[in-house]
Design a protein around this motif. Structure first.
Motif, mmCIF file in Angstrom:
data_model
loop_
_atom_site.group_PDB
_atom_site.id
_atom_site.type_symbol
_atom_site.label_atom_id
_atom_site.label_comp_id
_atom_site.label_asym_id
_atom_site.label_seq_id
_atom_site.Cartn_x
_atom_site.Cartn_y
_atom_site.Cartn_z
ATOM 1 N N VAL A 33 0.837 -1.201 0.000
ATOM 2 C CA VAL A 33 0.000 0.000 0.000
ATOM 3 C C VAL A 33 0.875 1.255 0.000
ATOM 4 C CG1 VAL A 33 -1.722 1.328 1.307
ATOM 5 C CG2 VAL A 33 -2.012 -1.148 1.000
ATOM 6 N N ALA A 34 1.929 1.282 0.810
ATOM 7 C CA ALA A 34 2.815 2.457 0.860
ATOM 8 C C ALA A 34 3.450 2.729 -0.499
ATOM 9 C CB ALA A 34 3.893 2.276 1.926
ATOM 10 N N ASP A 35 3.908 1.685 -1.163
ATOM 11 C CA ASP A 35 4.504 1.860 -2.493
ATOM 12 C C ASP A 35 3.482 2.415 -3.490
ATOM 13 O OD1 ASP A 35 6.964 0.949 -1.567
ATOM 14 O OD2 ASP A 35 6.734 -1.060 -2.429
ATOM 15 N N LEU A 36 2.262 1.929 -3.412
ATOM 16 C CA LEU A 36 1.208 2.431 -4.291
ATOM 17 C C LEU A 36 0.872 3.891 -3.972
ATOM 18 C CD1 LEU A 36 -1.095 -0.725 -4.278
ATOM 19 C CD2 LEU A 36 0.079 0.212 -6.297
ATOM 20 N N VAL A 37 0.795 4.225 -2.678
ATOM 21 C CA VAL A 37 0.528 5.607 -2.276
ATOM 22 C C VAL A 37 1.603 6.526 -2.848
ATOM 23 C CG1 VAL A 37 0.398 7.233 -0.336
ATOM 24 C CG2 VAL A 37 -0.740 5.011 -0.168
ATOM 25 N N ALA A 38 2.862 6.110 -2.756
ATOM 26 C CA ALA A 38 3.972 6.919 -3.274
ATOM 27 C C ALA A 38 3.764 7.221 -4.754
ATOM 28 C CB ALA A 38 5.307 6.211 -3.050
ATOM 29 N N GLY A 39 3.366 6.232 -5.509
ATOM 30 C CA GLY A 39 3.116 6.429 -6.929
ATOM 31 C C GLY A 39 1.975 7.385 -7.201
ATOM 32 N N GLY A 50 10.468 10.138 1.045
ATOM 33 C CA GLY A 50 10.921 8.906 1.660
ATOM 34 C C GLY A 50 9.800 7.900 1.737
ATOM 35 N N CYS A 51 10.188 6.627 1.648
ATOM 36 C CA CYS A 51 9.240 5.520 1.796
ATOM 37 C C CYS A 51 10.038 4.398 2.446
ATOM 38 C CB CYS A 51 8.673 5.108 0.444
ATOM 39 S SG CYS A 51 7.282 3.938 0.570
ATOM 40 N N LEU A 52 10.027 4.367 3.768
ATOM 41 C CA LEU A 52 10.904 3.484 4.530
ATOM 42 C C LEU A 52 10.112 2.462 5.334
ATOM 43 C CD1 LEU A 52 13.759 2.768 5.636
ATOM 44 C CD2 LEU A 52 13.363 4.508 7.402
ATOM 45 N N PHE A 164 -7.197 1.208 -1.272
ATOM 46 C CA PHE A 164 -6.716 1.807 -0.020
ATOM 47 C C PHE A 164 -5.682 2.883 -0.331
ATOM 48 C CE2 PHE A 164 -8.276 -2.074 2.193
ATOM 49 C CZ PHE A 164 -8.879 -1.484 3.306
ATOM 50 N N ALA A 165 -4.747 2.560 -1.227
ATOM 51 C CA ALA A 165 -3.677 3.498 -1.565
ATOM 52 C C ALA A 165 -4.230 4.767 -2.213
ATOM 53 C CB ALA A 165 -2.671 2.818 -2.496
ATOM 54 N N ARG A 166 -5.139 4.610 -3.150
ATOM 55 C CA ARG A 166 -5.731 5.778 -3.803
ATOM 56 C C ARG A 166 -6.473 6.644 -2.788
ATOM 57 N NH1 ARG A 166 -9.394 3.964 -8.173
ATOM 58 N NH2 ARG A 166 -9.087 1.843 -7.475
#
Length: 179
Positions: A33-39, A50-52, A164-166
């Protein structure tokens, strides 16, 4: 606006995968989800600094504080012996901006996915404080997407991570628009 994302728990689940249920591990769901949010944030013109994912909360807080982030978002899954369900977003107790960001994200997730609205909650140091919220310089929230050990919520966490990410990304842009 600069955003720092933290996927809860240890990379690859070692040593701590977080909560588990229905074949899911919190560390995996949070990372996806975090990786998708970053995109989605990047596509919307929001700078992700950052995305750690780390089991060291000190490392996470230090990285966020050194990044110059305006907003910090930690992404997690909840658990409660299969009995509870829904979404809740935590902010640092007494932070008006944190509460505003938390409400924007909460509204988007509940509206988009139809999860039970467990509300926005303030984490108070010494009572129910969450380390990342108490020690991060940025406006900080911790998102509990849904309950990984609840059958219905686990189904959402398994099949609707993109939604969720969107929703989180829309919550951030909603917050940015209110300031």
């Amino acid at each position: 606006m600069k955003v720092f994302l933290n996927a809860g728990h240890a990379p690859d689940g070692n040593p701590d995968p977080g909560a588990c249920g229905y074949g899911l591990r919190e560390c995996d769901v949070a990372k996806n989800v975090a990786d998708l949010v970053a995109g989605y944030l990047t596509a919307a013109g929001v700078e992700v600094v950052g995305c750690l994912q780390s089991d060291s909360l000190h490392e996470v807080v230090s990285a966020s504080n050194c990044s110059g982030a305006d907003v910090f978002i930690s992404i997690h899954c909840n658990a409660c012996n299969g009995t509870a369900n829904g979404t809740e977003v935590w902010h640092y107790y007494g932070s008006g901006e944190g509460e505003k960001l938390a409400q924007c994200i909460q509204n988007q997730i509940v509206d988009a996915l139809g999860t039970v609205d467990r509300g926005v909650k303030g984490a108070k140091p010494g009572v129910n404080g969450l380390y990342v919220l108490s020690n991060t310089d940025a406006v900080a929230v911790l998102v509990e997407l849904a309950f990984i050990d609840h059958e219905g919520d686990a189904q959402l966490l398994s099949t609707r991570q993109d939604e969720f990410a969107r929703a989180i990304a829309r919550g951030v842009t909603d917050y940015e628009g209110e300031c």
